[in-house]
Design an enzyme around this catalytic site. Structure first.
Site, short mmCIF file in Angstrom:
data_model
loop_
_atom_site.label_atom_id
_atom_site.label_comp_id
_atom_site.label_asym_id
_atom_site.label_seq_id
_atom_site.Cartn_x
_atom_site.Cartn_y
_atom_site.Cartn_z
N ASP A 119 39.99 39.37 47.47
CA ASP A 119 40.79 39.42 46.26
C ASP A 119 41.71 38.20 46.28
OD1 ASP A 119 42.15 40.75 43.94
OD2 ASP A 119 43.81 40.78 45.38
N ARG A 126 54.05 42.31 38.54
CA ARG A 126 52.79 42.62 39.22
C ARG A 126 52.31 44.02 38.86
NH1 ARG A 126 47.92 41.15 40.64
NH2 ARG A 126 47.22 41.94 42.66
N SER A 144 37.79 38.36 41.86
CA SER A 144 39.12 38.57 41.28
C SER A 144 39.07 38.95 39.81
CB SER A 144 39.94 37.29 41.45
OG SER A 144 41.17 37.36 40.77
N ASN A 145 40.14 39.62 39.37
CA ASN A 145 40.36 39.86 37.95
C ASN A 145 40.69 38.57 37.21
OD1 ASN A 145 39.99 42.64 37.97
ND2 ASN A 145 42.16 43.11 38.25
#
Length: 228
Positions: free
Chosen positions: A9, A45, A122-123
């Site tokens: 990630d 976050r 990852s996003n």
């Protein structure tokens, strides 16, 4: 099967997502967050993640840059500083310049020297990930950055984890997946990856059907977990 592929990630795992608020708070122009930047970073976050989950379960996908801006806007309003467009602009600019955690370059180098495949999953959008990788100076230590934008849904949807096997042609049991998000590591365990949760904050394990196979406080131990 032995581990052949180490997948990470990005945000919070390789890159320090609190750095944007921390660095902005040092600048005289943004003294308004000098004392509250830790809360700003935490809110930002959390909202970023919450909005990604909500978009995934409702099918209302938008890219991670939009989600990042939405999370920031909520957080600035929460802290009473939403009326400062210069602060917003600076924080967003700094998000494109996030630095890697100190142990990341040596850890990735050890994996590459040991013959491992290394990737980001990852996003983040491809452009965001490229910006972070280049800013951190680790582009030569990663094979590829795999983004959810190719499937149009955020983690932990299984189609995101599918991207690893599609790219490398490897089986699930050849993959060590590493994330600072307990829920991400747990979901990847359920998917079939060997997983490591980088629990920098000493948080409790998430109450989910699966648990990470390994738990670390930082990333230096990853080569050993990969069998090097």
């Amino acid at each position: 099967m032995p581990i052949t592929t180490c997948v990470f990630d990005a945000y919070g795992t390789l890159f320090d997502v609190a750095a944007a608020a921390r660095e902005a708070a040092k600048e005289p122009a943004f003294a308004a967050i000098a004392d509250t930047w830790p809360q700003l970073a935490e809110h930002w976050r959390l909202k970023q993640l919450q909005y990604s989950w909500l978009r995934a379960v409702t099918g209302a996908h938008d890219d991670f840059w939009q989600v990042t801006q939405d999370g920031l806007d909520w957080s600035l309003e929460k802290l009473g500083v939403a009326g400062d467009p210069a602060l917003r602009e600076r924080l967003l600019a700094l998000y494109w310049e996030l630095q890697a955690f100190p142990e990341v370059p040596a850890m990735l180098r050890a994996l590459k020297d040991g013959g491992m495949n290394t990737a980001i999953l990852s996003n983040g959008t491809p452009a965001m990930l490229d910006g972070a990788v280049q800013s951190a100076g680790i582009s030569d230590l990663l094979d590829v950055s795999l983004s959810v934008e190719s499937v149009g849904v955020f983690k932990p949807h299984a189609s995101v984890y599918d991207l690893v096997g599609q790219h490398y042609g490897c089986t699930k049991d050849e993959v060590l997946f590493v994330s600072s998000n307990g829920w991400d590591a747990a979901a990847a365990t359920g998917y079939g990856f060997t997983t490591a949760w980088v629990n920098r904050g000493g948080d409790p394990v998430d109450r989910l059907p699966w648990k990470p196979a390994h738990q670390l406080h930082e990333l230096s131990g990853i080569p050993a977990l990969a069998g090097l």
